[in-house]
Every structure is written in C-alpha cells, then in structure tokens.
Scaffold this active site. Structure first.
Site, PDB file in Angstrom:
ATOM      1  N   LYS A  35      -6.773  -2.075 -21.642  1.00  0.00           N
ATOM      2  CA  LYS A  35      -6.139  -1.017 -21.342  1.00  0.00           C
ATOM      3  C   LYS A  35      -5.206  -1.352 -19.980  1.00  0.00           C
ATOM      4  O   LYS A  35      -5.117  -2.578 -19.582  1.00  0.00           O
ATOM      5  CB  LYS A  35      -6.926   0.016 -20.727  1.00  0.00           C
ATOM      6  N   ARG A 130     -17.383  11.698 -15.673  1.00  0.00           N
ATOM      7  CA  ARG A 130     -16.137  11.485 -16.033  1.00  0.00           C
ATOM      8  C   ARG A 130     -15.843  12.007 -17.450  1.00  0.00           C
ATOM      9  O   ARG A 130     -15.216  13.307 -17.524  1.00  0.00           O
ATOM     10  CB  ARG A 130     -15.477  10.055 -15.819  1.00  0.00           C
ATOM     11  N   TYR A 252       8.248  -3.396  10.793  1.00  0.00           N
ATOM     12  CA  TYR A 252       8.199  -1.977  10.989  1.00  0.00           C
ATOM     13  C   TYR A 252       7.296  -1.460  12.067  1.00  0.00           C
ATOM     14  O   TYR A 252       5.938  -1.934  11.760  1.00  0.00           O
ATOM     15  CB  TYR A 252       8.303  -1.333   9.615  1.00  0.00           C
ATOM     16  N   MET A 300       9.351  -3.477   2.215  1.00  0.00           N
ATOM     17  CA  MET A 300       9.550  -3.375   0.831  1.00  0.00           C
ATOM     18  C   MET A 300       9.692  -4.706  -0.026  1.00  0.00           C
ATOM     19  O   MET A 300       9.269  -4.784  -1.120  1.00  0.00           O
ATOM     20  CB  MET A 300      10.689  -2.682   0.569  1.00  0.00           C
TER      21      MET A 300
END
Ligand SMILES: *Cc1c(COP(=O)(O)O)cnc(C)c1O
Length: 356
Positions: A35, A130, A252, A300
């Site tokens: 999957k 689930r 950052y 990023m």
C-alpha cells in the site's frame, strides 16, 4: 545540474527481505503489503523484485489495476475492501480479493453481478476499533458471506495494534479464536506478528514494513538480528561549510547555539525532500563512515550537521540521511516517528534511482 540529492532503491534487498520473511512465515503464504505505493518505493518499480511472493496486498483500486497491467496474475488483496458499490466492477474485472468489514458491503456483494464468484476476507474488529465487524456480529457476517453464490471463499481476518509487544497479540488472537475452525482459512499476522508471534501465522501472513528493511516496533535494535536490509537510501552532498565561534547560532529560530567553536556543514536536504522537520539536534546523519549530529532546525531545502570531529571533510562529500549505513529507524526514532512514515513521505522532487 540538479541539486545533489537522490534516493536509491535497492531492488535486490527486497528479494532478500522476502526470503527472510519466508523463513519466518514457515509454511504460511505471504501477502507482500505494498500500500501507499509500496511504502513510498513505487509499486511499478519494485513489484518484480517481490514477484516470488504469494500475493500483493494494497489499498487503492488503481494500485491493483497497475499490478494487473504490469503483468501480475497472482492474488491481490484490497486491505480495506471496496469503498463504494461501483468498485465491485473493478474487483470483478481484475479478479481482486476484497476484505469486507461493514454491513453495507455485505449487501453490495449480494446485489452485484460477477463473471465469477469472488474471494473475500471477513474482517473482525478484535479490539483495534478501526475496521471490522464486532465479535457479536462476526459469526453472522461470515455465515452470510459463505452462503452467497457470489462468493467462492471466505478467509477470516483481523489486525493487530500491538504485535511489537511480547503479549500484544494475546487478546485479539483470543477474540478471533472462537471463529477459527477448519472451514475457513485464516490471515491475521502483520510484520510484527510474522517475526515475533508464530502462533498467529495460520494460512497467510500480511507482511509490510519488514520487506522494506525497517522495524515494526520502530526500533532498529529489535530487528538487528534478522538480517533485514535497507531498501531505500536517501543521500545528498555537503554544499557549504563554516567555522563558527561559541555563541553563534544555526538556522531558523536560532534553535542551536554553539557553546564552543565548531566546524559545521550544510547539506542539500530539507523537509521539502521528505526529511522530518521536527528532527531535533542530535539526529544522526552519516558522513564519510561515521555518524554526525544534526544541528538546529531543518529548513525546506537544507539542514546543518556538526563535522567538528571529522578530519577530512569538504564540499561535495556524500551524506547519507538514511539507508544502507544508517537505519531509517534510527533517524525516525530520533525524530519521534517511525521508519514507515519517513519512507512513505519521500518527496516527489527527489530523483529516484532503482538499483538492480
Ligand atoms: C499495513 C497493513 C499491514 C502490514 O503492516 P506492517 O506492519 O507493515 O507489516 C497488514 N495488514 C493490514 C490490514 C494493514 O493495513
């Protein structure tokens, strides 16, 4: 020139990991779980390396169709079944095995027209809450399915929430046992149960993450003795270097401040490549045969590492973010997640090489 980042998929290690899985599964057949586009590795590119499996288990109908178009003629299992009545046309056309977990699906199968009866997996909710029929409804659902002329075989199925724990399969296993008799095949084991709970193997196991060389528990040391091999290496290069003084900060938010002079390197890999942004200072990165520590916030497109202890290091040196030398589980654990998430999150912009 593109940025110097790429992922390498080690196809031969899929075949190897499948043979390790086979050794653990014993006489049970194996659903190789693919999957999420083979846990981020690309079904199209990797399925052949796993083609000695007994079947492929997937989620999306288009993944099943892709496998058929690629030439796979063996069993395909839809782990979550079909999502709407109309999907049964695809189940029929492509000869898929579907799991069944809700009443509406019983009606849908009953009302459908098939060219040949289909195989179904009847799912029990054994406590994960689930998907699946509750234990008090399960016997009726199984009985109803087996009486349908549209259905050729019913397999009993459930899923484990804690198969990485020593006694984690006891209760759910206990809950499905009353329904197990010789009339129906049984399929309940995921990777953790395949490795650590042989009593749950029965007719079929459903193994996913171990085929990709990562640990069902999220901890590399739990599978260190299994000879499972990494199927994905994410690598890049050093594109900048600095000497910083005590008191200087990095990145950052100035999340890391040096308490002594340091030699640091900037690596062309960031969260837009799929590297976890929440990986903290200290997360391991592999450089020239040793582990270096991530420093400060992941940007990023870049991250920074401590190379103070590295003798020879220069711009252009290769860095491994995870893979053959650095288990993806170790990186994931440092970042508070699991190997599964990192491999699935490899970003589209990263070029991928498939290595025979
Ligand atoms: C994903 C999944 C598996 C495989 O899980 P792993 O932990 O990767 O082995 C097995 N069964 C079901 C129903 C799943 O959704």
């Amino acid at each position: 020139m593109p940025r110097p980042i790429s992922a390498v998929i080690h196809l031969q290690n899929f075949t190897h990991n499948l043979s390790v899985t086979r050794r653990h599964a014993g006489a049970s057949k194996i659903w190789s779980v693919m999957k999420a586009d083979a846990y981020g590795h690309s079904i199209k590119h990797v399925w052949k390396a796993l083609s000695s499996t007994d079947g492929f288990a997937i989620l999306d109908l288009h993944e099943a169709i892709l496998l058929r178009e690629e030439g796979w003629t063996g069993p395909i299992l839809l782990l979550e079944g079909f999502f709407q009545q109309d999907d049964l046309k695809v189940v029929d056309q492509y000869q898929l095995t579907t799991s069944v977990h809700s009443d509406w699906q019983l009606d849908a199968i009953e009302n459908a027209t098939f060219t040949a009866p289909i195989s179904v997996y009847a799912k029990l909710n054994s406590g994960m809450n689930r998907l699946g029929f509750s234990p008090d409804k399960y016997a009726d659902a199984v009985k109803r399915l087996s009486s349908m002329s549209n259905v050729s075989s019913v397999t009993l199925m459930t899923h484990f929430a804690n198969s990485d724990l020593t006694t984690g399969t006891d209760l759910p296993h206990q809950r499905i046992k009353p329904f197990i008799d010789h009339n129906y095949p049984v399929c309940i084991a995921n990777s953790g149960a395949t490795l650590w709970h042989p009593k749950t193997h029965y007719d079929w196991v459903r193994s996913g993450v171990i085929l990709y060389g990562a640990s069902p528990s999220g901890k590399w040391q739990d599978i260190a003795d299994k000879d499972l091999r990494a199927t994905m290496t994410l690598r890049s290069q050093i594109i900048g270097m600095h000497y910083i003084a005590a008191g200087e900060s990095i990145g950052y938010g100035s999340k890391f401040t040096a308490s002594q002079p340091m030699k640091i390197a900037t690596v062309a890999c960031g969260y837009a490549d799929g590297y976890p942004r929440h990986a903290p200072t200290g997360t391991p990165v592999w450089l020239n045969g040793q582990r270096c520590a991530l420093l400060g916030a992941v940007s990023m497109d870049m991250l920074t590492i401590d190379v103070s202890e590295c003798q020879e290091v220069s711009i252009g040196d290769e860095v491994e973010l995870w893979g053959k030398n650095l288990p993806i589980d170790d990186v994931a654990q440092a970042a508070g997640t699991i190997g599964y998430e990192l491999m699935c999150a490899l970003a589209k912009r990263v070029p991928v090489l498939y290595e025979e």
